[in-house]
Design an enzyme around this catalytic site. Structure first.
Site, PDB file in Angstrom:
ATOM      1  N   GLY A  74      30.134  60.010  33.487  1.00 18.06           N
ATOM      2  CA  GLY A  74      28.325  59.611  33.363  1.00 18.06           C
ATOM      3  C   GLY A  74      28.776  58.558  32.663  1.00 18.06           C
ATOM      4  N   HIS A  76      31.835  61.537  42.294  1.00 20.24           N
ATOM      5  CA  HIS A  76      32.796  60.908  40.791  1.00 20.24           C
ATOM      6  C   HIS A  76      32.446  60.378  39.989  1.00 20.24           C
ATOM      7  CE1 HIS A  76      32.741  57.036  42.170  1.00 20.24           C
ATOM      8  NE2 HIS A  76      33.135  56.983  40.923  1.00 20.24           N
TER       9      HIS A  76
END
Lengths: 140, 476
Positions: free
Chosen positions: B374, B399
Site C-alpha cells: 500500500g 501489485h
C-alpha cells in the site's frame, strides 16, 4: 519569442519534463533543469564541479533521451547534482558541459531518485512560433 | 475511462475486441468504478501491446492498471517464441524485479509498541535509504559477476542470511539463465556501491501489524495471526536494473526496424526472443533479477541486525519474496495446449495457484503468497494464488495501489512535516531523509488499495488472506 524556460507536465505515476527555447540546444538545457527540479530546486545547486557529456543518436528525439540518461548516469556514479548546462548539437551529435556539486541530503532535500528518461510523451520539435520544445516523461 | 469501449464478460472482466492491428483482444480485470477511474492511456497502451508479434490469448490489465511506459503498469502479456514472439524491455520496465519481501518477526504488537521509537530509529540507521545513499558493501568485478549470476544464493554464501531463506523466494533465490557478460560496464559501475540500499520514491521498509485475517486456514499456513508483527520491504534492482532498462530500450528501438517490427509507441521497444538482442536482453534482465534478489537479501540481513539490537528475541524468517517487474519463461495452458511462454508482468505479481510445483512445499496446498504494497499510511495485503487465476491472466494479480495524483500535485497539497505528524498521531512512525519525498508520497496521493485488492479477489485472480497496517515506515 519568450525567454528560454522549463516546466513539468503531469504523468499518472511519474513526471513529465519540458524545456523550451529559441534553439534546440536551449530546449535541451532547459529540459535538463526541469529534470533536476524533479529531484530538488536547481537554484540550490552550486557549480563547484564540471563534467563533460557526449552522446550520439539516430535522431533528435533519441538524442534527447540519451542526453537526459547521460546526466542521470553521471549524477548517479559521481553522487552529485547538476544545476547548470551548456549544450552543443551538430547533426544528432551532442557535446555538453554540466556544472554541479556533491549531493548533500540536508541541503538539497532530494525528493526522489530518477531511474531513467523514457520515450513516453517524447517530443523534440519546433513549434509554429519558431520555439524549440524538448520533452519526455522520466521514471522515478 | 469510457465504459462503452468495452464488452463486459463478467462483473470483473472487460474486453476490448481486436481492432486495427491488434492480434488478440485486451482484457481488464476490475470493477466498474476502478475502470471509470483509469486514464484513457491505459486503453491505448493495452491495445498497443496486443499488436506485438507472437502475443498469446490476450493483452491483460490488473485492477490497479495505470498509465505506464509502453505497457500499462499493471499489464500482463505472454509471447510464444516459436510464433515470432518478442521480449520487451519496456514490458519489464526500468526497475527490473522490483518486488516485495515479507518477513515474520515472531512478535506481537504489544512486544513492539514499547520500543517502537527505538526500533524506528535503529532501522533508519541500519537501512540506507534515499537518493545518493550507499551500502557498506563494495563489489569488485569478479564479485559483481558472481552476484549477478547467483542472486540471493550469492548473498547467503556471503553470510547475509540462511539457506532456509532461499526456499521462500521466487526461483529459489537464483534466476537461471542470467548472463553477467550481457550487463554493461556502465550498469555495473552504477551498482558498485548500491548493494543493500532501499532506493527512493515508492520504495519502503515497513514494520506492520496483521490487522485482519480473511482466510484463517490459509493465514495459519502462511504463519499470520491477528496482532502479529511482520516486516515488508519494497525495492528492486537499483541502479543496475535502471541502466540495463535504459540501454536495452534504446537498442531495441533502433533494432525494431531491422526485425520488421512496427512499434506503435517507442516505449514498447522489443525484439524477437530468438534474436541476438532478445537473447542478450534476457541474459542481462535475469542478471538484474538476481541483483534485486541479492539486494532484498542484504536488506533482510540489515533488518535482522537492527531487530537484534532492539528486540533480541525476534526471529525473522521469510514469509515470501515476489517480484512484480519481470519477464519469465513459464508453461501455461492456452487453447487446451501446454505452451512455453515469455510472460511479462509490468507491475503485476505472479500468483500461482494451489499445487504448483514452484511454490515451497510448506505453502503449496494454499497457493503462492501474493504480497501487495500500500502507501505509507494505508493497509497492505497478503493474498494467495488461485486455480482460477491460471485461466484468467497467466496466474497474475495486482501489485499495489497506484497513484491517484501526480507528485507535483501532492507536493503542492501537503508538507512533509504535516504528513509525518498526522501519521504519528495515528501511531505510525515515519523515518525519511527527505521531507519533500514524504509529501510526494503522502497516503492521499494514492488510490484506495482496498478497492484494488477486493477487485482482484472478486475477479478470482487471487484470494485475500490478510490485511496488514504499518507501525513504522522507513522511506527513501
Amino acid at each position: 519569442m519568450r525567454d528560454a524556460r522549463w516546466e513539468h507536465f503531469p504523468h499518472e505515476a511519474d513526471m513529465g519534463v519540458r524545456g523550451v527555447g529559441a534553439t534546440i540546444e536551449q530546449a535541451f538545457e532547459q529540459a535538463a533543469l526541469a529534470m533536476i527540479a524533479v529531484i530538488t530546486d536547481p537554484e540550490k545547486i552550486a557549480a563547484s564541479e564540471a563534467a563533460e557529456i557526449a552522446c550520439r543518436a539516430p535522431d533528435d528525439e533519441l538524442l534527447f533521451v540519451d542526453w537526459l540518461n547521460a546526466l542521470i548516469y553521471e549524477m548517479a556514479i559521481r553522487k552529485l547534482l547538476f544545476g547548470r548546462f551548456e549544450v552543443h548539437i551538430d547533426a544528432h551529435c551532442l557535446t555538453a558541459r554540466a556544472w554541479g556539486e556533491p549531493l548533500n541530503p540536508e541541503k538539497h532535500q532530494p525528493a526522489v531518485e530518477i531511474k531513467g528518461a523514457t520515450y513516453t510523451a517524447l517530443r523534440v520539435a519546433r513549434d509554429p512560433i519558431g520555439e524549440w520544445v524538448a520533452q519526455c516523461v522520466v521514471d522515478v | 475511462m469510457d465504459i462503452s469501449l468495452f464488452s463486459r464478460h463478467t462483473e470483473y472482466e472487460w474486453e476490448i475486441a481486436p481492432h486495427g492491428t491488434m492480434r488478440v483482444p485486451a482484457i481488464i480485470y476490475a470493477d466498474e468504478t476502478l475502470i471509470h477511474g483509469m486514464d484513457h492511456k491505459v486503453y491505448e497502451q493495452l491495445c498497443n501491446v496486443a499488436t506485438l508479434p507472437g502475443i498469446v490469448k490476450a493483452s491483460c490489465a490488473m485492477p490497479d492498471a495505470h498509465w505506464g511506459y509502453g505497457f500499462p503498469i499493471g499489464g500482463v502479456a505472454a509471447f510464444d517464441a516459436d510464433e515470432g514472439g518478442v521480449v520487451s524491455a519496456g514490458g519489464v520496465g526500468f526497475d527490473i524485479s522490483c518486488g516485495v519481501r515479507c518477513l515474520h518477526t515472531g512478535l506481537t504488537v504489544e512486544d513492539v509498541m514499547p520500543v517502537q521509537k527505538a526500533l524506528a530509529d535503529t532501522l533508519y540507521k541500519e537501512i540506507p535509504a534515499g537518493l545518493g545513499s550507499t551500502g557498506a558493501i563494495r563489489l569488485d568485478r569478479e564479485e559483481m559477476d558472481a552476484m549477478l549470476a547467483g542472486g540471493a544464493h550469492w548473498a547467503v554464501e556471503q553470510g547475509w542470511g540462511t539457506a532456509a531463506d532461499l526456499e521462500r523466494i521466487e526461483e529459489h533465490g537464483r534466476m537461471r539463465g542470467a548472463h553477467p557478460d550481457c550487463v554493461s560496464e556502465h550498469a555495473k559501475t552504477r551498482q558498485r556501491d548500491e548493494m543493500g540500499t532501499l532506493g527512493s520514491g515508492n520504495h519502503y521498509l515497513e514494520v506492520q501489524k496483521v490487522a485482519a485475517v480473511y482466510d484463517a486456514a490459509a493465514a495459519e499456513v502462511f504463519g499470520l495471526r491477528e496482532n502479529s508483527v511482520v516486516v515488508s520491504m519494497h525495492c528492486g534492482s537499483r541502479g543496475l536494473g535502471h541502466q540495463i532498462g535504459t540501454e536495452f530500450l534504446k537498442k531495441m528501438v533502433v533494432a525494431a526496424v531491422h526485425h520488421g517490427i512496427a512499434l506503435p509507441d517507442r516505449e514498447l521497444a522489443c525484439a524477437p526472443v530468438n534474436s541476438e538482442i532478445g537473447e542478450a536482453y534476457l541474459g542481462a534482465m535475469r542478471a538484474g533479477i538476481n541483483c534485486a534478489l541479492a539486494n532484498r537479501q542484504i536488506l533482510t540481513h540489515l533488518t535482522r541486525a537492527a531487530f537484534a539490537k532492539v528486540l533480541p528475541r525476534a526471529h525473522l524468517p521469510l514469509l515470501y519474496d515476489v517480484s512484480h517487474n519481470t519477464c519469465k519463461v513459464e508453461r501455461h495452458v492456452v487453447d487446451d495446449r501446454s505452451r512455453e511462454l515469455y510472460v511479462h508482468r509490468k507491475g503485476a505479481t505472479r500468483a500461482f495457484g494451489p499445487g504448483h510445483p514452484d511454490i515451497p512445499p510448506a505453502l503449496r496446498a494454499v497457493g503462492q503468497p501474493v504480497l501487495i504494497g500500500g502507501s505509507m499510511g494505508t493497509s497492505s495485503y497478503i493474498l494467495a494464488g488461485t486455480a482460477a487465476g491460471e485461466t484468467l491472466a497467466f496466474s497474475s494479480a495486482c501489485h499495489g495501489a497506484g497513484r491517484a495524483m501526480s507528485r507535483h500535485q501532492a507536493f503542492r497539497r501537503w508538507k512533509g512535516r504535516q504528513v509525518i505528524d498526522e501519521l504519528a498521531a495515528r501511531g505510525i512512525l515515519i523515518r525519511s531523509p527527505s521531507s519533500r519525498g514524504v509529501a510526494e508520497e503522502a497516503p492521499g496521493a494514492y488510490k484506495d488499495v482496498s478497492a484494488v485488492v477486493d477487485a482482484a479477489d472478486a475477479a478470482g485472480l487471487a484470494r485475500k488472506v490478510a490485511r496488514v497496517e504499518p507501525l513504522i515506515c522507513i522511506k527513501g
